[in-house]
Write an enzyme that holds these catalytic residues in place. Structure first.
Site, PDB file in Angstrom:
ATOM      1  CG  HIS A 187     -40.818 -21.540 -12.862  1.00 22.21           C
ATOM      2  ND1 HIS A 187     -40.025 -22.037 -13.871  1.00 22.21           N
ATOM      3  CD2 HIS A 187     -40.814 -20.194 -13.014  1.00 22.21           C
ATOM      4  CE1 HIS A 187     -39.560 -21.044 -14.604  1.00 22.21           C
ATOM      5  NE2 HIS A 187     -40.020 -19.907 -14.092  1.00 22.21           N
ATOM      6  CE  LYS A 220     -38.380 -13.643 -23.310  1.00 22.76           C
ATOM      7  NZ  LYS A 220     -38.404 -14.133 -21.920  1.00 22.76           N
ATOM      8  NE  ARG A 254     -35.339 -14.906 -10.744  1.00 23.36           N
ATOM      9  CZ  ARG A 254     -35.046 -14.997 -12.009  1.00 23.36           C
ATOM     10  NH1 ARG A 254     -34.476 -16.061 -12.487  1.00 23.36           N
ATOM     11  NH2 ARG A 254     -35.292 -14.007 -12.837  1.00 23.36           N
ATOM     12  CB  SER A 261     -36.208 -20.780 -17.841  1.00 22.43           C
ATOM     13  OG  SER A 261     -37.321 -21.086 -17.046  1.00 22.43           O
TER      14      SER A 261
END
Length: 161
Positions: free
Chosen positions: A18, A42, A91, A129
């Site tokens: 990040h 979440k 990514r 993460s």
């Protein structure tokens, strides 16, 4: 005209991947707003205040970075900040598929706001993460994956200190 970009995410926790995307964005845009999403679907490890504080600590030496949080639609938040650009890191191909969908709906809602995709540095292409939390929870070494202050916060969360 000042070009303002919003770099949104959950940042639970912020990783070196990040940081790489955001730092590189500061060289392209006049102002970068790092916007932490409050996602009610979440259960984050770090609450919103903690995530904002970790990010502020990460970017304390960057005068053109602002850290904020938001709830609701990203496009509404971007408009509320008079930003012109959304910055997203990629990514892998799987990221692209999700990001293409999100970008398409954002474009439909406001075609004046552009999305800027940035490929992650190869050394962070595997990093997320979720992986960081899994490694930390199992007492693995997250050195090089997150900044030192985030590593300390992870140890505290998992009672490893």
């Amino acid at each position: 005209m000042v070009t303002t970009a919003v770099a949104p995410g959950s940042f639970d926790p912020v990783t070196n991947g990040h940081l790489d995307i955001i730092e590189r964005s500061t060289k392209i845009f006049d102002k970068v707003i790092v916007a932490v999403l409050i996602n009610r679907n979440k259960t984050p490890l770090f609450n919103i205040e903690e995530r904002v504080a970790l990010l502020r600590d990460s970017f304390r030496d960057y005068p053109n970075v602002e850290v904020d949080s938001f709830d609701g639609l990203l496009i509404d938040y971007v408009r509320s900040k008079d930003a012109q650009v959304i910055v997203r890191g990629l990514r892998a191909v799987t990221d692209f598929e999700y990001e293409m969908q999100t970008t398409s709906i954002n474009r439909k809602m406001d075609e004046q706001i552009e999305t800027f995709f940035m490929m992650t540095n190869n050394q962070y292409s595997y990093l997320s993460s979720s992986i960081v939390k899994e490694v930390a929870k199992n007492k693995g070494d997250v050195t090089g994956l997150v900044p030192a202050h985030v590593q300390k916060a992870l140890k505290q969360k998992y009672n490893l200190i």
